[in-house]
Write a protein that holds these residues in place. Structure first.
Motif, mmCIF file in Angstrom:
data_model
loop_
_atom_site.group_PDB
_atom_site.id
_atom_site.type_symbol
_atom_site.label_atom_id
_atom_site.label_comp_id
_atom_site.label_asym_id
_atom_site.label_seq_id
_atom_site.Cartn_x
_atom_site.Cartn_y
_atom_site.Cartn_z
ATOM 1 N N ASP A 178 -13.748 -18.355 5.858
ATOM 2 C CA ASP A 178 -12.556 -18.035 5.077
ATOM 3 C C ASP A 178 -11.760 -19.316 4.837
ATOM 4 O O ASP A 178 -11.425 -20.027 5.784
ATOM 5 N N VAL A 179 -11.437 -19.587 3.567
ATOM 6 C CA VAL A 179 -10.632 -20.749 3.187
ATOM 7 C C VAL A 179 -9.255 -20.245 2.771
ATOM 8 O O VAL A 179 -9.123 -19.526 1.768
ATOM 9 N N ASP A 180 -8.245 -20.578 3.535
ATOM 10 C CA ASP A 180 -6.881 -20.117 3.278
ATOM 11 C C ASP A 180 -5.955 -21.338 3.228
ATOM 12 O O ASP A 180 -5.285 -21.667 4.192
ATOM 13 N N LEU A 181 -5.966 -22.003 2.071
ATOM 14 C CA LEU A 181 -5.138 -23.191 1.889
ATOM 15 C C LEU A 181 -4.044 -22.891 0.871
ATOM 16 O O LEU A 181 -4.325 -22.347 -0.200
ATOM 17 N N PRO A 182 -2.773 -23.221 1.171
ATOM 18 C CA PRO A 182 -1.688 -22.913 0.240
ATOM 19 C C PRO A 182 -1.772 -23.770 -1.020
ATOM 20 O O PRO A 182 -2.354 -24.857 -1.021
ATOM 21 N N GLU A 183 -1.196 -23.241 -2.099
ATOM 22 C CA GLU A 183 -1.153 -23.996 -3.341
ATOM 23 C C GLU A 183 -0.174 -25.174 -3.201
ATOM 24 O O GLU A 183 0.789 -25.123 -2.447
ATOM 25 N N GLY A 184 -0.441 -26.211 -3.983
ATOM 26 C CA GLY A 184 0.428 -27.385 -3.942
ATOM 27 C C GLY A 184 0.215 -28.269 -2.741
ATOM 28 O O GLY A 184 1.056 -29.132 -2.451
ATOM 29 N N LEU A 185 -0.880 -28.072 -2.017
ATOM 30 C CA LEU A 185 -1.156 -28.924 -0.862
ATOM 31 C C LEU A 185 -1.425 -30.345 -1.351
ATOM 32 O O LEU A 185 -2.192 -30.558 -2.294
ATOM 33 N N PRO A 186 -0.763 -31.356 -0.780
ATOM 34 C CA PRO A 186 -0.957 -32.725 -1.295
ATOM 35 C C PRO A 186 -2.381 -33.221 -1.112
ATOM 36 O O PRO A 186 -3.131 -32.742 -0.245
ATOM 37 N N LEU A 187 -2.720 -34.191 -1.943
ATOM 38 C CA LEU A 187 -3.999 -34.879 -1.761
ATOM 39 C C LEU A 187 -3.955 -35.684 -0.463
ATOM 40 O O LEU A 187 -2.883 -36.080 0.004
ATOM 41 N N VAL A 188 -5.120 -35.923 0.114
ATOM 42 C CA VAL A 188 -5.194 -36.664 1.372
ATOM 43 C C VAL A 188 -5.923 -37.976 1.131
ATOM 44 O O VAL A 188 -6.810 -38.082 0.274
ATOM 45 N N ALA A 189 -5.532 -39.010 1.905
ATOM 46 C CA ALA A 189 -6.089 -40.354 1.754
ATOM 47 C C ALA A 189 -7.302 -40.548 2.658
ATOM 48 O O ALA A 189 -7.388 -41.518 3.406
ATOM 49 N N VAL A 190 -8.235 -39.602 2.626
ATOM 50 C CA VAL A 190 -9.468 -39.669 3.404
ATOM 51 C C VAL A 190 -10.625 -39.402 2.449
ATOM 52 O O VAL A 190 -10.560 -38.448 1.661
ATOM 53 N N PRO A 191 -11.695 -40.200 2.466
ATOM 54 C CA PRO A 191 -12.809 -39.972 1.544
ATOM 55 C C PRO A 191 -13.402 -38.584 1.715
ATOM 56 O O PRO A 191 -13.460 -38.023 2.818
ATOM 57 N N ALA A 192 -13.872 -38.012 0.596
ATOM 58 C CA ALA A 192 -14.449 -36.673 0.631
ATOM 59 C C ALA A 192 -15.693 -36.627 1.521
ATOM 60 O O ALA A 192 -15.935 -35.631 2.219
ATOM 61 N N ALA A 193 -16.488 -37.707 1.534
ATOM 62 C CA ALA A 193 -17.706 -37.707 2.358
ATOM 63 C C ALA A 193 -17.361 -37.609 3.840
ATOM 64 O O ALA A 193 -18.048 -36.902 4.596
ATOM 65 N N SER A 194 -16.296 -38.295 4.279
ATOM 66 C CA SER A 194 -15.899 -38.218 5.683
ATOM 67 C C SER A 194 -15.399 -36.824 6.036
ATOM 68 O O SER A 194 -15.716 -36.288 7.113
ATOM 69 N N LEU A 195 -14.622 -36.202 5.144
ATOM 70 C CA LEU A 195 -14.146 -34.836 5.396
ATOM 71 C C LEU A 195 -15.314 -33.863 5.462
ATOM 72 O O LEU A 195 -15.368 -32.991 6.349
#
Length: 514
Positions: free
Chosen positions: A385-402
């Motif tokens: 289940d993915v429950d992330l609120p709208e308007g969540l800021p971008l993060v300064a971590v590469p997508a591959a690491s996440l």
């Protein structure tokens, strides 16, 4: 300090030039005062001229006092040739000026006796009336012409009778010069004559000798300043660097530490101490990590290698006496241990790359898109289940690491028997916290402090290497993020604390997916 030491010779030379120019202007000021007094006396003594009364009110009026400053400059003013002899003339001196000279002459002589100035009195035609014992006219001199024009004038001329008396006298620019000053004698608004005075300026070295006390005080002051600067440099730079050098030598041999910077050290030196201290801590931490890592690698490799070696020795010694199923069992053990070694090598390479990775500049990743991709890839036996609120800021971590970190958490949850994983997120100041929770058995209390250690695993018999969480933790830490276990009751809960990117979201978030 080097710049200050470099400019000292130049500053000394400038001081000598300025001091010598001051001596020349002092001589000019003396000539101005003498000629002004004599010109005023000549005006008062002029035949048939009443003595002017001084109005006290006029003395208090603005502009009554008109001081005449000394303006001569050794650097910029031209130096004229020596004053030539008076030009012969058939004109007789003006009778009125001759009458004035009879009374003014003794005053001129007494003034010259005290000031050593040569004073000449000229009439309105420039004819010499008194002084120097010469007859003739000096009307053609530039300074005399300026005086007849109503303006006092000072010029520099070479001294024809100059002979050096000291070996170092060549250092003085004014030693071979003579100052000439011409001032008009004005009576009832008319220029009736000129007073021409000249004198050699004070010698540079004689002036230095006369002012030796002041100059010595200045030299002592400069030496004192240099001593203070030397002490400051020693306490602020030299000594702290020497202490840091000894500390560096001790750290090199592994038996030292970096002391705190002295309070008297310069700001740059204190920052150097701090940077060196952080470097020494990093080196020590890395050394401990390498020692522990080498011991763990040796332990992890020893078991499968021992199994392979034992199986090979048994096959070498008893292969002909074994049944086919026994030989097959030993060969299968060799193959399994070989696969484990290959898996360990691959994971070790992943860990090395994670430890050596550098932060990616300008990274701005949408967490929702990464979480949805992970849910699509790992959905099936495990409900994500993915429950992330709208308007969540971008993060300064590469997508591959996440994706790597989330994949490790998904794999651990699946292997431990979890059937549901929930991914949530929230903003925490300048960071974004991503929480991953499962409904598995959680982490045993005795293992909580060790789950991020390389090679620690509770599934060794199932082929676990114990490197997944260590790799994920290293990748996130490289980019300023962190991975922690925040809960282990009723399932494991991991938190990814990620730095928020300054870039705003530039695309709509995909719809929530279960």
């Amino acid at each position: 300090m080097l710049l200050f030491a470099a400019i000292l010779p130049g500053a000394s030379a400038i001081f000598l030039r300025v001091y010598e120019n001051t001596l020349v202007r002092q001589t000019e000021a003396e000539l101005i005062a003498q000629t002004a007094a004599l010109a005023a006396a000549a005006e008062v003594m002029w035949p048939g001229t009443p003595i002017p009364a001084v109005d006290p009110a006029a003395r208090r009026a603005p502009g009554y006092f008109q001081p005449e400053p000394a303006m001569i400059d050794l650097r910029s003013d031209p130096v004229l040739p020596p004053r030539p002899p008076a030009r012969a003339t058939t004109r007789n001196a003006d009778p009125d000026m001759v009458a004035v000279a009879e009374t003014l002459g003794p005053m001129m002589d007494r003034t010259s006796q005290t000031t050593l100035a040569s004073i000449v009195l000229l009439d309105r035609q420039g004819v010499v009336v008194r002084g120097l014992g010469e007859d003739g006219s000096w009307r053609d001199l530039p300074e005399v012409q300026s005086a007849f024009g109503g303006r006092a004038e000072t010029v520099l001329r070479r001294n024809a009778g100059y002979t050096p008396r000291y070996s170092m006298e060549w250092l003085s620019r004014a030693s071979g010069l003579r100052i000439h000053h011409a001032r008009p004698v004005v009576v009832n608004g008319q220029i009736e004559g000129v007073i021409l005075a000249s004198r050699s300026p004070r010698a540079l070295f004689k002036g230095i000798y006369q002012d030796r006390g002041k100059i010595l005080f200045g030299v002592i002051g400069v030496l004192g300043l240099l001593s203070v600067l030397a002490v400051l440099v020693s306490r602020g730079i030299a000594r702290p660097i020497e202490v840091l050098r000894r500390a560096a030598r001790d750290v090199t041999h592994g038996d030292g530490f970096v002391p705190p910077p002295p309070a008297t050290a310069a700001v740059e030196i204190q920052e150097l101490y701090e940077d060196f201290g952080r470097m020494a801590e990093a080196v020590e931490r890395r050394s401990r990590y390498l020692r522990d890592f080498a011991a763990a690698v040796s332990h992890e490799f020893k078991t499968p290698l021992a199994g392979i070696q034992g199986a090979v020795e048994l096959l070498q010694d008893h292969a002909d006496d074994m049944r086919p199923d026994q030989r097959r069992r030993f060969l299968d053990n060799i193959a399994a241990d070989s696969r484990r070694l290959s898996e360990l090598v691959a994971r070790l390479l992943d860990l090395a790359r994670a430890d050596m990775a550098r932060p990616e500049a300008g990274a701005a990743v949408d967490l929702r898109s990464v979480a949805v991709r992970i849910a699509d890839a790992w959905g099936g036996p495990v409900q994500i289940d993915v429950d992330l609120p709208e308007g969540l800021p971008l993060v300064a971590v590469p997508a591959a690491s996440l994706e790597m970190a989330l994949s490790v958490l998904m794999e651990n949850s699946r292997q431990l028997g979890a059937t549901r994983v929930t991914i949530t997120g929230r903003v925490d100041g300048q960071r974004v916290r991503l929480t991953v929770s499962d409904n598995g058995p959680g982490v045993a209390p005795g293992d909580i402090q060790r789950i991020f250690e390389p090679f620690f695993t509770t599934r060794r018999s199932e082929g676990g290497t114990g490197l997944g969480l260590a790799i994920a933790h290293a990748l996130l830490r490289t980019n300023g993020a962190d991975l922690t276990l925040v809960g282990s009751q009723g399932g494991a809960t991991f938190a990814l604390d990620l730095p928020a990117s300054s870039a705003p979201p530039d695309r709509p978030a995909p719809a929530q997916q279960n």
